[in-house]
Design an enzyme around this catalytic site. Structure first.
Site, PDB file in Angstrom:
ATOM      1  N   GLU A 161       0.985  -1.073  -0.009  1.00 38.22           N
ATOM      2  CA  GLU A 161      -0.073   0.184   0.040  1.00 38.22           C
ATOM      3  C   GLU A 161       0.710   1.265   0.070  1.00 38.22           C
ATOM      4  O   GLU A 161       0.425   2.017  -0.237  1.00 38.22           O
ATOM      5  CB  GLU A 161      -1.138   0.251   0.906  1.00 38.22           C
ATOM      6  CG  GLU A 161      -1.809  -0.942   1.290  1.00 38.22           C
ATOM      7  CD  GLU A 161      -3.077  -0.986   0.368  1.00 38.22           C
ATOM      8  OE1 GLU A 161      -3.138   0.401  -0.213  1.00 38.22           O
ATOM      9  OE2 GLU A 161      -3.387  -2.028   0.193  1.00 38.22           O
ATOM     10  N   ASP A 181      -8.646   6.586  -8.209  1.00 37.44           N
ATOM     11  CA  ASP A 181      -8.940   5.336  -8.257  1.00 37.44           C
ATOM     12  C   ASP A 181     -10.400   5.727  -8.584  1.00 37.44           C
ATOM     13  O   ASP A 181     -10.919   4.414  -8.389  1.00 37.44           O
ATOM     14  CB  ASP A 181      -8.176   4.558  -7.682  1.00 37.44           C
ATOM     15  CG  ASP A 181      -8.957   4.495  -6.021  1.00 37.44           C
ATOM     16  OD1 ASP A 181      -9.505   6.093  -6.245  1.00 37.44           O
ATOM     17  OD2 ASP A 181      -8.384   4.265  -4.937  1.00 37.44           O
ATOM     18  N   THR A 214      -7.749   9.071  -0.184  1.00 32.99           N
ATOM     19  CA  THR A 214      -7.287   7.333   0.386  1.00 32.99           C
ATOM     20  C   THR A 214      -6.620   7.613   1.874  1.00 32.99           C
ATOM     21  O   THR A 214      -5.236   8.794   0.944  1.00 32.99           O
ATOM     22  CB  THR A 214      -6.854   6.174  -0.329  1.00 32.99           C
ATOM     23  OG1 THR A 214      -7.683   6.752  -1.164  1.00 32.99           O
ATOM     24  CG2 THR A 214      -5.564   5.849  -0.278  1.00 32.99           C
TER      25      THR A 214
END
Length: 275
Positions: free
Chosen positions: A60, A78, A83
């Protein structure tokens, strides 16, 4: 460099098994925590959990230092909005909203509390409306607060880690298999559609039995990883399958079912080692 590849929202349940034994005086003096110690035989063993956090962070965040990621936040384009954090909480997939609500219940008036109305509005979308320009800075300020770090830990466990370990144990798979479940839930979400964890597991069960149903663990995990790779390839953001091919497959080929160090793997071309 951050290279997170994230997922959708999810939920699960907690199962608990206990047993008692009555015998003579010698049995009566057995340690009271023996059952609890025996239960921590998988990924929930603290040393194995630390390895799991590092493995996920390597994929990640391109780093084994998962504790440095509390302050991380960006839009990786995305379709899931911002995020952020140690597991990639997303403003578009409800888990970020749950996290900030938890933090605010525990610490009203925190740096993120004022953004709760905007987080509720953008939930389920990739929009930044009401979040820009101040939200990323507010997130980084909040990440200096131990209460926010603890909230991230708790939501990671509730939504991702605990469900993976519990389902893995129910299927009779060990530490490596439980990690495969965890990494899949992190990326794909704990839903029931074809490309979520539930769909991946069903696809694997169509091809092999888990140990809890009398199957071979290695055969089942290979089927699960095949299903995982198929699911990843259904979405452009996940089409690089190296976190399976050059990481989890390596451990499985080596029959390292307990994720015992030393561990060597590659993700997205980067090499990692745990001694």
């Amino acid at each position: 460099m951050h290279t997170p590849h994230l997922r959708s929202s999810r939920r699960t349940v907690l199962a608990l098994i206990g047993a008692s034994l009555v015998a003579g005086p010698a049995i009566a003096t057995a340690p009271a925590n023996a059952a609890a110690a025996a239960a921590a035989t998988g990924l929930d063993d603290p040393a194995k959990k630390e390895i799991a956090m590092k493995l996920v962070s390597s994929a990640e965040n391109s780093s084994l230092d998962w504790k440095a990621q509390y302050k991380y936040i960006e839009d990786i384009r995305d379709g899931r909005g911002y995020t952020a954090g140690i597991i990639g909480f997303c403003s578009g997939t409800h888990d970020m909203l749950d996290l900030v609500e938890l933090y605010t219940r525990r610490k009203p008036g925190n740096a993120l509390a004022a953004y709760l109305p905007a987080l509720r509005r953008v939930d389920g979308t990739d929009s930044h409306q009401g979040l820009d320009p101040g939200y990323p800075d507010a997130w980084r300020r909040a990440a200096q607060d131990q209460a926010f770090k603890q909230a991230q830990n708790d939501e990671r466990d509730r939504v991702y880690f605990n469900p993976a370990v519990q389902r893995g144990k129910a299927d009779g798979i060990g530490t490596l298999g439980q990690f495969a479940y965890y990494d899949a839930i992190v990326m794909h979400g704990d839903g029931d559609d074809g490309t979520s964890f539930g769909g991946i597991r069903r696809r694997a069960l169509d091809r092999a039995k888990p140990p809890a149903r009398g199957g071979d663990e290695v055969t089942y995990l290979n089927a699960f990883l095949d299903a995982r790779v198929w699911a990843m390839k259904q979405e452009e953001a996940h089409e690089d399958t190296s976190r399976v091919d050059t990481a989890q497959r390596v451990f499985l080929r080596n029959r390292n079912m307990n994720l015992d160090p030393p561990l060597d793997w590659k993700v997205y071309g980067d090499s990692f080692h745990i001694g």
